[in-house]
Write a protein that holds these residues in place. Structure first.
Motif, PDB file in Angstrom:
ATOM      1  N   GLU A  12      -3.588   1.503   2.713  1.00 33.15           N
ATOM      2  CA  GLU A  12      -4.156   1.579   4.056  1.00 33.15           C
ATOM      3  C   GLU A  12      -5.324   0.606   4.184  1.00 33.15           C
ATOM      4  O   GLU A  12      -6.385   0.796   3.569  1.00 33.15           O
ATOM      5  CB  GLU A  12      -4.622   3.001   4.361  1.00 33.15           C
ATOM      6  CG  GLU A  12      -5.054   3.217   5.799  1.00 33.15           C
ATOM      7  CD  GLU A  12      -3.934   2.979   6.807  1.00 33.15           C
ATOM      8  OE1 GLU A  12      -4.230   2.497   7.921  1.00 33.15           O
ATOM      9  OE2 GLU A  12      -2.774   3.273   6.469  1.00 33.15           O
ATOM     10  N   LEU A  13      -5.148  -0.427   4.982  1.00 32.52           N
ATOM     11  CA  LEU A  13      -6.169  -1.457   5.140  1.00 32.52           C
ATOM     12  C   LEU A  13      -7.024  -1.194   6.370  1.00 32.52           C
ATOM     13  O   LEU A  13      -6.575  -0.607   7.358  1.00 32.52           O
ATOM     14  CB  LEU A  13      -5.503  -2.827   5.264  1.00 32.52           C
ATOM     15  CG  LEU A  13      -4.907  -3.399   3.975  1.00 32.52           C
ATOM     16  CD1 LEU A  13      -3.998  -4.571   4.290  1.00 32.52           C
ATOM     17  CD2 LEU A  13      -6.000  -3.821   3.010  1.00 32.52           C
ATOM     18  N   ASP A  14      -8.268  -1.644   6.306  1.00 32.55           N
ATOM     19  CA  ASP A  14      -9.215  -1.573   7.415  1.00 32.55           C
ATOM     20  C   ASP A  14      -8.664  -2.379   8.591  1.00 32.55           C
ATOM     21  O   ASP A  14      -8.436  -3.581   8.479  1.00 32.55           O
ATOM     22  CB  ASP A  14     -10.551  -2.142   6.931  1.00 32.55           C
ATOM     23  CG  ASP A  14     -11.596  -2.275   8.023  1.00 32.55           C
ATOM     24  OD1 ASP A  14     -11.324  -1.938   9.183  1.00 32.55           O
ATOM     25  OD2 ASP A  14     -12.707  -2.727   7.697  1.00 32.55           O
ATOM     26  N   ARG A  15      -8.455  -1.704   9.726  1.00 30.61           N
ATOM     27  CA  ARG A  15      -7.945  -2.372  10.916  1.00 30.61           C
ATOM     28  C   ARG A  15      -9.021  -2.575  11.981  1.00 30.61           C
ATOM     29  O   ARG A  15      -8.723  -3.074  13.068  1.00 30.61           O
ATOM     30  CB  ARG A  15      -6.777  -1.573  11.511  1.00 30.61           C
ATOM     31  CG  ARG A  15      -5.569  -1.514  10.579  1.00 30.61           C
ATOM     32  CD  ARG A  15      -4.410  -0.726  11.179  1.00 30.61           C
ATOM     33  NE  ARG A  15      -3.257  -0.758  10.285  1.00 30.61           N
ATOM     34  CZ  ARG A  15      -2.328  -1.702  10.285  1.00 30.61           C
ATOM     35  NH1 ARG A  15      -2.417  -2.692  11.160  1.00 30.61           N
ATOM     36  NH2 ARG A  15      -1.330  -1.668   9.422  1.00 30.61           N
ATOM     37  N   THR A  32      -9.419  -6.597   4.668  1.00 30.15           N
ATOM     38  CA  THR A  32      -8.976  -5.922   5.882  1.00 30.15           C
ATOM     39  C   THR A  32      -7.509  -6.266   6.133  1.00 30.15           C
ATOM     40  O   THR A  32      -6.902  -7.041   5.390  1.00 30.15           O
ATOM     41  CB  THR A  32      -9.819  -6.352   7.095  1.00 30.15           C
ATOM     42  OG1 THR A  32      -9.430  -7.686   7.486  1.00 30.15           O
ATOM     43  CG2 THR A  32     -11.318  -6.323   6.790  1.00 30.15           C
ATOM     44  N   VAL A  33      -6.967  -5.722   7.208  1.00 30.89           N
ATOM     45  CA  VAL A  33      -5.564  -5.991   7.535  1.00 30.89           C
ATOM     46  C   VAL A  33      -5.323  -7.476   7.803  1.00 30.89           C
ATOM     47  O   VAL A  33      -4.190  -7.951   7.691  1.00 30.89           O
ATOM     48  CB  VAL A  33      -5.120  -5.138   8.741  1.00 30.89           C
ATOM     49  CG1 VAL A  33      -5.754  -5.663  10.043  1.00 30.89           C
ATOM     50  CG2 VAL A  33      -3.602  -5.067   8.860  1.00 30.89           C
ATOM     51  N   HIS A  34      -6.380  -8.232   8.086  1.00 28.71           N
ATOM     52  CA  HIS A  34      -6.240  -9.648   8.406  1.00 28.71           C
ATOM     53  C   HIS A  34      -5.943 -10.511   7.176  1.00 28.71           C
ATOM     54  O   HIS A  34      -5.703 -11.712   7.326  1.00 28.71           O
ATOM     55  CB  HIS A  34      -7.485 -10.158   9.124  1.00 28.71           C
ATOM     56  CG  HIS A  34      -7.804  -9.397  10.361  1.00 28.71           C
ATOM     57  ND1 HIS A  34      -6.954  -9.356  11.448  1.00 28.71           N
ATOM     58  CD2 HIS A  34      -8.863  -8.593  10.677  1.00 28.71           C
ATOM     59  CE1 HIS A  34      -7.478  -8.583  12.385  1.00 28.71           C
ATOM     60  NE2 HIS A  34      -8.626  -8.118  11.949  1.00 28.71           N
ATOM     61  N   GLN A  36      -3.505  -9.363   5.003  1.00 30.72           N
ATOM     62  CA  GLN A  36      -2.224  -8.804   4.544  1.00 30.72           C
ATOM     63  C   GLN A  36      -1.169  -9.890   4.349  1.00 30.72           C
ATOM     64  O   GLN A  36      -0.981 -10.759   5.187  1.00 30.72           O
ATOM     65  CB  GLN A  36      -1.729  -7.781   5.557  1.00 30.72           C
ATOM     66  CG  GLN A  36      -0.545  -6.961   5.110  1.00 30.72           C
ATOM     67  CD  GLN A  36      -0.155  -5.977   6.192  1.00 30.72           C
ATOM     68  OE1 GLN A  36       0.125  -6.369   7.322  1.00 30.72           O
ATOM     69  NE2 GLN A  36      -0.138  -4.699   5.846  1.00 30.72           N
ATOM     70  N   ASP A  41       3.409  -5.685   2.207  1.00 30.52           N
ATOM     71  CA  ASP A  41       2.316  -5.107   2.985  1.00 30.52           C
ATOM     72  C   ASP A  41       1.094  -4.802   2.132  1.00 30.52           C
ATOM     73  O   ASP A  41      -0.028  -4.736   2.653  1.00 30.52           O
ATOM     74  CB  ASP A  41       2.772  -3.819   3.673  1.00 30.52           C
ATOM     75  CG  ASP A  41       3.745  -4.066   4.812  1.00 30.52           C
ATOM     76  OD1 ASP A  41       4.511  -3.156   5.115  1.00 30.52           O
ATOM     77  OD2 ASP A  41       3.737  -5.171   5.401  1.00 30.52           O
ATOM     78  N   ASP A  42       1.279  -4.558   0.847  1.00 30.18           N
ATOM     79  CA  ASP A  42       0.180  -4.099  -0.007  1.00 30.18           C
ATOM     80  C   ASP A  42      -0.407  -5.227  -0.848  1.00 30.18           C
ATOM     81  O   ASP A  42      -1.022  -4.987  -1.875  1.00 30.18           O
ATOM     82  CB  ASP A  42       0.635  -2.951  -0.904  1.00 30.18           C
ATOM     83  CG  ASP A  42       1.782  -3.343  -1.838  1.00 30.18           C
ATOM     84  OD1 ASP A  42       2.406  -4.398  -1.600  1.00 30.18           O
ATOM     85  OD2 ASP A  42       2.048  -2.591  -2.790  1.00 30.18           O
ATOM     86  N   GLN A  44      -2.620  -9.180  -0.815  1.00 32.61           N
ATOM     87  CA  GLN A  44      -3.440 -10.129  -0.076  1.00 32.61           C
ATOM     88  C   GLN A  44      -2.740 -11.481  -0.040  1.00 32.61           C
ATOM     89  O   GLN A  44      -2.200 -11.943  -1.044  1.00 32.61           O
ATOM     90  CB  GLN A  44      -4.805 -10.299  -0.747  1.00 32.61           C
ATOM     91  CG  GLN A  44      -5.628  -9.038  -0.848  1.00 32.61           C
ATOM     92  CD  GLN A  44      -7.001  -9.296  -1.425  1.00 32.61           C
ATOM     93  OE1 GLN A  44      -7.770 -10.126  -0.901  1.00 32.61           O
ATOM     94  NE2 GLN A  44      -7.343  -8.602  -2.489  1.00 32.61           N
ATOM     95  N   GLY A 153      -0.455  -9.070   8.365  1.00 33.24           N
ATOM     96  CA  GLY A 153      -1.642  -9.183   9.203  1.00 33.24           C
ATOM     97  C   GLY A 153      -2.299 -10.537   9.168  1.00 33.24           C
ATOM     98  O   GLY A 153      -2.943 -10.942  10.141  1.00 33.24           O
TER      99      GLY A 153
END
Length: 274
Positions: A12-15, A32-34, A36, A41-42, A44, A153
């Motif tokens: 779960e990333l910071d959105r 953060t999600v930016h 991703q 999804d998990d 960087q 992201g």
């Protein structure tokens, strides 16, 4: 991207934070999600990771008159989208030439290692010259939606302009990020450019990422002057050989003209099927 390559139980990333990273302390960052990644999804994406390593190198023992000339990255494995730590040391000190090493660690495991040459500035204006070809301005190119080709992201947080004559394996494009690298911090124009350089491998794809994988295992950026902040231009060619190797080669630009080169070696293989 197909479901076979994307993790169904993503971290779960910071959105909420409008930046690639939040600083947690000296050398410590929360993605953060930016950031991703495009393949999972998990993870960087390497582009913002390279930016944060360049930023930490900038902060390490800075000296007036020194400039980053080359930074190379070795990607040691999947980069988990979890809090990260960056360690930096000078491995070759010198008055006019020095080598700095930076390593990103996640869960105490090294995931990316960077080596940067910093060289002293001298007046070379009398012999200055550039043989690299300019590209059309961002206004002369058409908008492109990167998320039509890639997921994640990071890609969603970019603005693209691309050449109408682009084709598989060859394109010219401009990219800029909609969010800063670190929340509440200003990074150097060089770090701002480096954080986008890895994107080159995704803008001139020769084959669909829904059928083939072609991640890069390294990134090397050479600069012959400090970039100007703003749009980053890419004049990119992708070559794929017959035995699973590929090469993405790019002339990097800012809005003043060519500024350097980037190279990425690829591992090319069919996308695994369930």
């Amino acid at each position: 991207m197909t479901s076979e390559t994307r993790d169904s139980a993503a971290f779960e990333l910071d959105r909420e934070t409008p930046a690639f990273y939040r600083r947690l302390g000296p050398g410590r960052y929360a993605p953060t999600v930016h950031v991703q990644g495009a393949w999972r999804d998990d993870e960087q994406h390497m582009a913002p990771v390279s930016g944060i390593l360049a930023h930490e190198i900038d902060l390490h023992e800075p000296r007036e008159g020194m400039q980053l000339a080359r930074i190379s990255f070795d990607i040691l494995g999947m980069i988990p989208a979890r809090p990260s730590r960056v360690e930096v040391r000078t491995t070759r000190p010198g008055r006019t030439i020095e080598l700095v090493e930076a390593t990103m660690l996640v869960d105490d495991r090294a995931v990316v290692r960077a080596h940067a040459w910093r060289l002293a500035a001298h007046d070379s204006e009398p012999v200055a010259g550039v043989e690299l070809e300019p590209i059309p301005t961002p206004d002369a190119m058409a908008p492109w939606t990167g998320s039509d080709t890639w997921e994640g992201g990071y890609i969603e947080g970019l603005e693209f302009r691309v050449d109408a004559e682009r084709r598989p394996g060859r394109t010219r494009a401009w990219i800029r990020a909609l969010n800063p690298l670190v929340d509440g911090e200003t990074c150097s124009p060089t770090a701002d450019l480096v954080r986008l350089a890895d994107t080159a491998n995704g803008i001139a794809v020769r084959v669909s990422p829904r059928e083939w994988m072609f991640p890069n295992v390294d990134l090397s950026v050479h600069l012959f002057r400090e970039p100007a902040r703003g749009w980053v231009g890419f004049d990119t060619r992708v070559t794929m050989g017959p035995t699973g190797l590929g090469l993405t080669s790019t002339t990097l630009h800012d809005e003043l003209g060519p500024v350097g080169r980037a190279e990425q070696i690829l591992t090319v293989r069919p996308l695994p099927r369930a």
